[in-house]
Enzyme design. Structure first.
Site, PDB file in Angstrom:
ATOM      1  N   GLU A   1      36.560   1.650  33.009  1.00  0.00           N
ATOM      2  CA  GLU A   1      36.331   2.891  33.753  1.00  0.00           C
ATOM      3  C   GLU A   1      35.465   2.686  34.985  1.00  0.00           C
ATOM      4  O   GLU A   1      35.698   3.273  36.025  1.00  0.00           O
ATOM      5  CB  GLU A   1      35.670   3.943  32.846  1.00  0.00           C
ATOM      6  CG  GLU A   1      36.581   4.502  31.781  1.00  0.00           C
ATOM      7  CD  GLU A   1      35.887   5.589  30.978  1.00  0.00           C
ATOM      8  OE1 GLU A   1      35.180   6.416  31.573  1.00  0.00           O
ATOM      9  OE2 GLU A   1      36.054   5.600  29.733  1.00  0.00           O
TER      10      GLU A   1
ATOM     11  N   ASP B   1      35.993   3.391  27.905  1.00  0.00           N
ATOM     12  CA  ASP B   1      34.839   3.626  27.024  1.00  0.00           C
ATOM     13  C   ASP B   1      35.268   3.908  25.584  1.00  0.00           C
ATOM     14  O   ASP B   1      36.332   4.497  25.335  1.00  0.00           O
ATOM     15  CB  ASP B   1      34.002   4.793  27.547  1.00  0.00           C
ATOM     16  CG  ASP B   1      33.192   4.407  28.783  1.00  0.00           C
ATOM     17  OD1 ASP B   1      33.172   3.214  29.129  1.00  0.00           O
ATOM     18  OD2 ASP B   1      32.577   5.295  29.394  1.00  0.00           O
TER      19      ASP B   1
ATOM     20  N   ASP C   1      35.172   6.061  23.208  1.00  0.00           N
ATOM     21  CA  ASP C   1      35.063   7.422  22.694  1.00  0.00           C
ATOM     22  C   ASP C   1      36.365   8.155  22.986  1.00  0.00           C
ATOM     23  O   ASP C   1      37.322   7.569  23.497  1.00  0.00           O
ATOM     24  CB  ASP C   1      33.853   8.157  23.297  1.00  0.00           C
ATOM     25  CG  ASP C   1      33.875   8.176  24.826  1.00  0.00           C
ATOM     26  OD1 ASP C   1      34.947   7.924  25.416  1.00  0.00           O
ATOM     27  OD2 ASP C   1      32.830   8.430  25.436  1.00  0.00           O
TER      28      ASP C   1
ATOM     29  N   GLU D   1      37.140  10.433  25.210  1.00  0.00           N
ATOM     30  CA  GLU D   1      37.488  10.481  26.632  1.00  0.00           C
ATOM     31  C   GLU D   1      38.056   9.144  27.077  1.00  0.00           C
ATOM     32  O   GLU D   1      39.049   9.081  27.816  1.00  0.00           O
ATOM     33  CB  GLU D   1      36.255  10.842  27.469  1.00  0.00           C
ATOM     34  CG  GLU D   1      35.695  12.224  27.220  1.00  0.00           C
ATOM     35  CD  GLU D   1      36.650  13.338  27.596  1.00  0.00           C
ATOM     36  OE1 GLU D   1      37.329  13.223  28.633  1.00  0.00           O
ATOM     37  OE2 GLU D   1      36.726  14.328  26.844  1.00  0.00           O
TER      38      GLU D   1
ATOM     39  N   TYR E   1      26.350   1.385  23.622  1.00  0.00           N
ATOM     40  CA  TYR E   1      26.991   2.578  24.193  1.00  0.00           C
ATOM     41  C   TYR E   1      26.143   3.816  23.947  1.00  0.00           C
ATOM     42  O   TYR E   1      25.654   4.040  22.838  1.00  0.00           O
ATOM     43  CB  TYR E   1      28.379   2.756  23.598  1.00  0.00           C
ATOM     44  CG  TYR E   1      29.219   3.763  24.334  1.00  0.00           C
ATOM     45  CD1 TYR E   1      29.454   3.633  25.697  1.00  0.00           C
ATOM     46  CD2 TYR E   1      29.788   4.844  23.667  1.00  0.00           C
ATOM     47  CE1 TYR E   1      30.231   4.554  26.380  1.00  0.00           C
ATOM     48  CE2 TYR E   1      30.565   5.770  24.344  1.00  0.00           C
ATOM     49  CZ  TYR E   1      30.778   5.620  25.699  1.00  0.00           C
ATOM     50  OH  TYR E   1      31.540   6.528  26.374  1.00  0.00           O
TER      51      TYR E   1
ATOM     52  N   ARG F   1      26.839   7.101  24.150  1.00  0.00           N
ATOM     53  CA  ARG F   1      27.394   8.355  23.635  1.00  0.00           C
ATOM     54  C   ARG F   1      27.705   8.162  22.158  1.00  0.00           C
ATOM     55  O   ARG F   1      28.762   7.652  21.794  1.00  0.00           O
ATOM     56  CB  ARG F   1      28.635   8.766  24.429  1.00  0.00           C
ATOM     57  CG  ARG F   1      28.318   9.127  25.869  1.00  0.00           C
ATOM     58  CD  ARG F   1      29.506   9.696  26.625  1.00  0.00           C
ATOM     59  NE  ARG F   1      29.120  10.045  27.985  1.00  0.00           N
ATOM     60  CZ  ARG F   1      29.225   9.242  29.038  1.00  0.00           C
ATOM     61  NH1 ARG F   1      29.721   8.020  28.876  1.00  0.00           N
ATOM     62  NH2 ARG F   1      28.840   9.639  30.243  1.00  0.00           N
TER      63      ARG F   1
ATOM     64  N   HIS G   1      30.067   4.873  16.166  1.00  0.00           N
ATOM     65  CA  HIS G   1      29.320   3.845  16.885  1.00  0.00           C
ATOM     66  C   HIS G   1      27.958   3.640  16.238  1.00  0.00           C
ATOM     67  O   HIS G   1      27.558   4.346  15.329  1.00  0.00           O
ATOM     68  CB  HIS G   1      29.109   4.257  18.348  1.00  0.00           C
ATOM     69  CG  HIS G   1      30.329   4.800  19.017  1.00  0.00           C
ATOM     70  ND1 HIS G   1      31.575   4.260  18.839  1.00  0.00           N
ATOM     71  CD2 HIS G   1      30.486   5.839  19.877  1.00  0.00           C
ATOM     72  CE1 HIS G   1      32.455   4.943  19.557  1.00  0.00           C
ATOM     73  NE2 HIS G   1      31.826   5.912  20.180  1.00  0.00           N
TER      74      HIS G   1
END
Length: 771
Positions: free
Chosen positions: A9, A82, A84, A86, A304, A306, A351
């Site tokens: 990303e 990433d 997740d 998204e 990470y 998030r 995570h």
């Protein structure tokens, strides 16, 4: 030519990974999302199983073109967006684009996931690719479709019923409700008086105080001494009595460390400890995750950011315990690893918690390579992670009951006997009460003490505090509203829409926010209900885990929501924005009303437009009448536009100078000439930055060529370029926690250096690496 293509990303992440993967890999960035819903009605079609119409995001089209070209030449395509929902969706969109161009006929695009950007983690992920997780994609699409349907149907209704330019959101609106409900509690609050009675005594040179807890065998509650007369009567009953130590209670107390950071707790602590906004904290964490060159190559410094998990990987725990064993005394290392349980609703624990990628990479070792914000945040994450695996802190607590006649006073003290994890890190708390850590002398039961002073103290109950960014994030998480990764954007939206303002770092709803919340809670109660919002989040989680299908969830929501929208179309604007007052208009005797205009609430006549009487909400009829006297003539000056007479007039923002020939001539100017800072505007480079006031009275600095140039900044500017990014000016910012700093007004830069310590502190905090 490289045979493999890796797509991420972020361009900064791409640079880091390129160094790990070598010449066989080309690494390109998508620069975030590559497609989004078409920004018009019909982008989500409920009649066709919520089919969604997407288009390329214009600003990223050139990056998509570069990816398409690279895919043509590559033998293997890896999608490393990433880890997740998204990120999974971005990978899915890329595959859709590539399939549309028929580029994946003879090759596959495989998904790779890593939660930290270290060489070992990246290489291991490349060795273990997988298919795109469609359940995660479905959950993200359901969330996007829900947000679209709410926004595209509810926001236009707000435009019709209240004012153009407003918006409502599936998660934003319950967050606004929290702030407005707290404000309503504060407005409805009535302070209640109560008193406490205290005893001052001493032994040797140690002075201490005790509080009355029992009287005539009865335990005293908060309001048992309601007024001054009652406390005076108690003091009279106890006057001349001797004091005796009736009982001594000693206990051992332990305090355990806080869990390692999740997204939510990181945001809360960054606000409390570092004075950052949630948005600034997440941007800084993103930089630490994506990679920093620390002198021996670029490396991701944290995992990470998030995540809802408070768990740590086994290898991380082993490394942390090894560090404690080597750097601290044996008592600081627990016999076994410390485990934590997640307390938040809707926790997604795929995570790890947020931690340093290596605890041996100490903050001081990497400080020369970090910006001020990066260092502060990394240091906090590093300390919290280390502390979470350390032994509990130990305290000796003492409670002493002192008898004075028929009364019992209580003195409490606490002494830290073993620091444990507190040697490294202590968690901050919003609106915390001070613990009683008074120093007490060594006393024995039956011992007589001198009565130095008996006295009462007056108190008043306090309203609940307004939300800070930290306490709002905590409340959102406790209610299960939204996801921690969205909290920063929710808060930014509330501020950008001017639904709330920050006063002394606490949220206060504006008139607009109040009106919008009132409309939504009265007419769309179900959709701003905290339990409903949390239940919907649970359903999205179940879609992500494969327990639900996304179309039935969407269908269930849409049927009720669409019906409600249709029913509320007939509501009049006056019904939403006006409120009757039990007061007659002084001009025409018709009833007055609280009305809502472009600048907020005001009092106006119900006979408008025949009667134009208005006044401010905080004005009485008498004060408004006094202010409405004939305007004063400005002596010695004429209107610079038409040569007419200048008058001092009164408007909604206070007094100003205007032309007597209005409306033919519309010349106006402030009563007091704005202060010129002498700093050249960094954007247009022709105007000067001058001091102005916002509609809420807050100072800001903007270009004097406005509206030609719209540059503005909240903090006083100085004509010094940023040594980090080169922006032509810095600004001066003062906070209680960090003192006075020179900061770069560019959000993406984050440069800050302290020039004066916080009030009451002698030493300044560490300066940024750039200085």
């Amino acid at each position: 030519m490289p045979s493999s293509l890796l797509i991420v990303e972020s361009p900064s992440k791409a640079k880091t990974l390129k160094k790990y993967l070598g010449a066989d890999f080309e690494v390109l960035a998508s620069y975030g999302h590559v497609r989004d819903l078409v920004p018009k009605n019909g982008a989500v079609d409920p009649d066709k199983d919520f089919a969604m119409k997407y288009q390329l995001i214009a600003r990223n089209s050139k990056h998509v073109d570069a990816i398409v070209s690279a895919v043509r030449e590559a033998d293997h395509v890896y999608l490393a967006t990433d880890p997740d929902r998204e990120g999974e969706a971005i990978s899915w969109h890329l595959v859709q684009i590539l399939n549309g161009k028929k580029l994946l006929k003879d090759k596959t695009a495989q998904r790779v996931v890593f939660h930290e950007i270290t060489k070992n983690a990246v290489l291991e992920a490349i060795q273990n690719p997988r298919d795109i997780a469609q359940d995660l994609v479905d959950a993200q699409q359901a969330r996007r479709a829900l947000d679209y349907l709410v926004g595209f149907n509810l926001s236009p209704l707000l435009w019709k019923k209240i004012r153009r330019g407003l918006s409502a959101g599936r998660v934003q609106s319950p967050a606004l409700r929290l702030i407005c409900e707290r404000e309503n509690e504060i407005r409805a609050f009535t302070a209640q008086e109560y008193w406490s009675v205290h005893l001052d005594s001493h032994k040797s040179r140690t002075k201490f105080s005790a509080k009355l807890t029992q009287l005539a065998g009865k335990k005293l509650e908060q309001f048992d001494i309601p007024n001054e007369a009652e406390q005076a009567a108690i003091l009279a009953r106890l006057a001349g009595q001797s004091a005796t130590v009736a009982a001594i209670e000693k206990k051992k107390k332990t305090r355990n460390p806080a869990a390692p950071f999740t997204t939510s707790t990181l945001q809360q602590e960054a606000v409390r400890k570092l004075g950052m906004t949630t948005d600034r904290a997440m941007r800084t964490a993103q930089q630490l995750y994506e990679g920093i060159d620390v002198g021996q190559g670029t490396v991701g410094l944290i995992t990470y950011m998030r995540t809802d998990s408070v768990a740590l990987a086994a290898e991380a725990i082993t490394e942390i315990r090894h560090y404690i064993e080597n750097k601290f005394e044996p008592a600081f290392l627990p016999k076994s690893p410390v485990a934590f349980k997640n307390k938040s609703k809707n926790a997604q624990e795929a995570h790890e918690a947020i931690r340093p990628t290596s605890v041996y990479r100490s903050p001081e070792a990497v400080k020369p390579f970090l910006t001020s914000d990066q260092f502060k945040l990394y240091e906090m994450i590093w300390k919290r992670t280390l502390a979470c695996q350390m032994a509990p802190a130990k305290f000796d607590t003492t409670g002493i009951d002192i008898a004075v006649g028929e009364a019992v006073f209580r003195a409490s003290g606490q002494v830290l006997v073993f620091a444990g994890f507190l040697a490294v890190y202590e968690e901050d708390v919003d609106d915390a009460e001070d613990e009683d850590s008074a120093k007490l002398p060594v006393l024995e039961e039956g011992e007589t003490l001198p009565v130095d002073k008996l006295y009462g103290e007056q108190h008043f109950t306090q309203p609940p505090p307004r939300f800070t960014e930290a306490s709002l994030v905590k409340a959102l998480e406790e209610y299960g509203i939204g996801r921690p990764s969205t909290y920063a954007s929710i808060i930014s939206t509330l501020k950008d829409r001017e639904y709330v303002t920050l006063d002394k770092k606490r949220f206060e709803p504006t008139d607009t926010g109040d009106i919008v919340n009132k409309f939504l809670t009265e007419h769309f109660a179900q959709y701003v209900d905290y339990n409903f919002t949390a239940k919907l989040e649970n359903q999205l989680d179940e879609i992500a885990s494969g327990q639900r299908q996304w179309v039935p969830v969407m269908d269930s929501f849409w049927k009720g929501f669409k019906k409600q929208i249709t029913e509320k179309e007939g509501i009049s604007r006056a019904e939403v924005t006006t409120e009757n007052l039990d007061e007659a208009c002084p001009k025409c005797q018709k009833p007055l009303m609280i009305r809502f205009g472009r600048r907020g609430r005001f009092i106006g006549c119900s006979g408008y437009p025949e009667c134009d009487y208005t006044r401010d909400m905080n004005e009485t009829a008498e004060s408004a009448a006094a202010a409405a006297e004939e305007p004063t003539v400005v002596e010695g000056r004429d209107c610079p536009e038409c040569g007419g007479q200048l008058l001092i007039k009164k408007g909604k923002y206070g007094k100003f100078i205007g032309c007597a020939n209005y409306p033919k001539c519309k010349h106006i100017e402030p009563l007091e000439k704005p202060k010129d800072t002498g700093v050249t505007c960094p954007e247009c480079k022709t105007g000067h930055l001058i001091e102005r006031k916002s509609r809420y009275g807050k100072l800001f600095y903007s270009c004097n060529t406005y509206p030609k140039c719209k540059y503005a900044t909240w903090n006083p500017p100085i004509a010094e370029p940023c040594p980090q990014c080169g922006w032509p000016i810095l600004t001066i910012k003062t906070t209680k926690r960090r003192g006075t700093e020179k900061v770069c007004p560019q959000k993406e830069c984050g440069y800050a250096v302290q020039i004066a310590p916080p009030e009451g502190k002698e030493e300044a905090a560490p300066e940024g690496a750039a200085d």
